[in-house]
Scaffold this motif. Structure first.
Motif, PDB file in Angstrom:
ATOM      1  N   ILE A  64       0.857  -1.186   0.000  1.00 33.09           N
ATOM      2  CA  ILE A  64       0.000   0.000   0.000  1.00 33.09           C
ATOM      3  C   ILE A  64       0.894   1.236   0.000  1.00 33.09           C
ATOM      4  N   GLU A  65       0.633   2.124  -0.951  1.00 27.01           N
ATOM      5  CA  GLU A  65       1.303   3.415  -1.014  1.00 27.01           C
ATOM      6  C   GLU A  65       0.231   4.494  -1.073  1.00 27.01           C
ATOM      7  N   MET A  66       0.561   5.677  -0.562  1.00 32.04           N
ATOM      8  CA  MET A  66      -0.382   6.790  -0.589  1.00 32.04           C
ATOM      9  C   MET A  66       0.266   7.924  -1.380  1.00 32.04           C
ATOM     10  N   SER A  67      -0.509   8.525  -2.264  1.00 32.24           N
ATOM     11  CA  SER A  67      -0.005   9.550  -3.157  1.00 32.24           C
ATOM     12  C   SER A  67      -0.925  10.765  -3.139  1.00 32.24           C
ATOM     13  N   ARG A  68      -0.363  11.918  -3.519  1.00 35.50           N
ATOM     14  CA  ARG A  68      -1.149  13.138  -3.695  1.00 35.50           C
ATOM     15  C   ARG A  68      -0.992  13.630  -5.124  1.00 35.50           C
ATOM     16  N   LEU A  69      -2.010  14.321  -5.615  1.00 38.88           N
ATOM     17  CA  LEU A  69      -1.940  14.868  -6.969  1.00 38.88           C
ATOM     18  C   LEU A  69      -1.012  16.070  -7.050  1.00 38.88           C
ATOM     19  N   SER A  70      -1.060  16.967  -6.061  1.00 38.05           N
ATOM     20  CA  SER A  70      -0.351  18.233  -6.155  1.00 38.05           C
ATOM     21  C   SER A  70       1.075  18.182  -5.629  1.00 38.05           C
ATOM     22  N   VAL A  71       1.483  17.101  -5.015  1.00 40.48           N
ATOM     23  CA  VAL A  71       2.819  17.006  -4.434  1.00 40.48           C
ATOM     24  C   VAL A  71       3.481  15.734  -4.949  1.00 40.48           C
ATOM     25  N   ASP A  72       4.716  15.874  -5.411  1.00 41.35           N
ATOM     26  CA  ASP A  72       5.456  14.688  -5.833  1.00 41.35           C
ATOM     27  C   ASP A  72       5.856  13.871  -4.627  1.00 41.35           C
ATOM     28  N   GLY A  73       5.914  12.590  -4.811  1.00 39.11           N
ATOM     29  CA  GLY A  73       6.361  11.709  -3.745  1.00 39.11           C
ATOM     30  C   GLY A  73       5.264  10.798  -3.264  1.00 39.11           C
ATOM     31  N   LEU A  74       5.688   9.729  -2.637  1.00 35.30           N
ATOM     32  CA  LEU A  74       4.777   8.726  -2.110  1.00 35.30           C
ATOM     33  C   LEU A  74       5.025   8.550  -0.630  1.00 35.30           C
ATOM     34  N   THR A 140      -3.393  -2.028  12.696  1.00 33.94           N
ATOM     35  CA  THR A 140      -3.370  -0.579  12.535  1.00 33.94           C
ATOM     36  C   THR A 140      -1.951  -0.142  12.184  1.00 33.94           C
ATOM     37  N   VAL A 141      -1.836   0.674  11.138  1.00 33.15           N
ATOM     38  CA  VAL A 141      -0.557   1.208  10.692  1.00 33.15           C
ATOM     39  C   VAL A 141      -0.563   2.705  10.965  1.00 33.15           C
ATOM     40  N   THR A 142       0.469   3.206  11.653  1.00 30.13           N
ATOM     41  CA  THR A 142       0.572   4.626  11.973  1.00 30.13           C
ATOM     42  C   THR A 142       1.446   5.316  10.935  1.00 30.13           C
ATOM     43  N   ILE A 143       0.879   6.353  10.305  1.00 35.50           N
ATOM     44  CA  ILE A 143       1.577   7.112   9.277  1.00 35.50           C
ATOM     45  C   ILE A 143       1.790   8.525   9.797  1.00 35.50           C
ATOM     46  N   SER A 144       3.036   8.999   9.756  1.00 39.19           N
ATOM     47  CA  SER A 144       3.298  10.358  10.238  1.00 39.19           C
ATOM     48  C   SER A 144       4.061  11.141   9.179  1.00 39.19           C
ATOM     49  N   GLY A 145       3.720  12.409   9.050  1.00 44.94           N
ATOM     50  CA  GLY A 145       4.397  13.292   8.114  1.00 44.94           C
ATOM     51  C   GLY A 145       3.952  13.102   6.682  1.00 44.94           C
ATOM     52  N   GLY A 146       4.583  13.875   5.809  1.00 44.41           N
ATOM     53  CA  GLY A 146       4.261  13.832   4.388  1.00 44.41           C
ATOM     54  C   GLY A 146       5.191  12.915   3.629  1.00 44.41           C
ATOM     55  N   PRO A 147       5.162  12.995   2.292  1.00 42.30           N
ATOM     56  CA  PRO A 147       6.024  12.146   1.468  1.00 42.30           C
ATOM     57  C   PRO A 147       7.502  12.392   1.768  1.00 42.30           C
ATOM     58  N   ASP A 148       8.260  11.336   1.862  1.00 39.47           N
ATOM     59  CA  ASP A 148       9.688  11.417   2.121  1.00 39.47           C
ATOM     60  C   ASP A 148      10.370  10.283   1.370  1.00 39.47           C
ATOM     61  N   PRO A 149      11.215  10.601   0.375  1.00 37.27           N
ATOM     62  CA  PRO A 149      11.832   9.542  -0.424  1.00 37.27           C
ATOM     63  C   PRO A 149      12.829   8.681   0.354  1.00 37.27           C
ATOM     64  N   LEU A 150      13.230   9.122   1.534  1.00 38.93           N
ATOM     65  CA  LEU A 150      14.203   8.363   2.312  1.00 38.93           C
ATOM     66  C   LEU A 150      13.562   7.402   3.293  1.00 38.93           C
TER      67      LEU A 150
END
Length: 195
Positions: A64-74, A140-150
């Motif tokens: 599972i990956e989450m993406s946004r239209l207006s911001v590059d990155g996953l 339950t999976v905890t997701i924090s912050g925005g896209p980060d390639p690292l």
């Protein structure tokens, strides 16, 4: 004389019908049912994500990956999620509020995408969005912050056997027989070449 006139009409019809179903991929069906179009998920609470899948699609696990239209990155959410599970809870913590998020269900190793969700929003914890009640039996999976390639995947589920037999004496015996047969065939091939 037409080449199809040699066969009974029912067999030709059955052949073309089965070909049509194989081309339309009617037996495979994979769909994210929640979040749906226009849903607003919340930061600070567990949000339920649900899906349904086809019985014959041969998808045992996915990422599972989450993406946004207006911001590059996953945002890499979870790896090797069991497809038969049907539900997972996502707890958003400081994920940027926006209305252009998508969930992608895919095999990230080979790049094959199985399905994607409808566009949904993530609001602040103070927003008045109606939260979906989490499934207490689902992880339950905890997701924090925005896209980060690292960043790596937040969670990795244990591998699924995917129908592969567990190694044991039966598997070792077959490997030994295959190895011996390969050597015997090589020796025979060499003997035939020399003679």
């Amino acid at each position: 004389m037409h080449p199809f006139s040699l066969f009974p009409r029912g067999i030709v019809t059955l052949l073309f019908t089965s070909l049509l179903f194989s081309l339309t991929d009617a037996h495979s069906y994979f769909q994210i049912t929640s979040p749906s179009q226009g849903t607003q998920l919340q930061n600070g609470v567990a949000n339920k994500v649900t899906w349904i899948k086809g019985l014959l699609d041969d998808v045992n696990a996915f990422d599972i990956e989450m993406s946004r239209l207006s911001v590059d990155g996953l945002i890499l959410v979870a790896r090797d999620v069991p497809a038969s599970q049907g539900t997972i809870n996502l707890f958003f913590q400081d994920v940027p509020a926006a209305d252009d998020y998508y969930l992608l269900f895919l095999n990230s190793t080979s790049g094959i995408m199985f399905t994607s969700s409808s566009r949904f929003a993530i609001g602040d914890s103070s927003s008045n969005a109606t939260a979906t009640s989490p499934d207490p039996t689902a992880p339950t999976v905890t997701i924090s912050g925005g896209p980060d390639p690292l960043k790596n995947f937040v969670t990795t589920f244990p591998p699924d056997a995917n129908g592969v037999a567990v190694p044991g004496w039966q598997g070792v015996r077959m490997q030994v027989v295959a190895g011996v047969m390969s050597v015997v065939l090589c020796v025979l091939g060499g003997a035939v070449t020399v003679l």
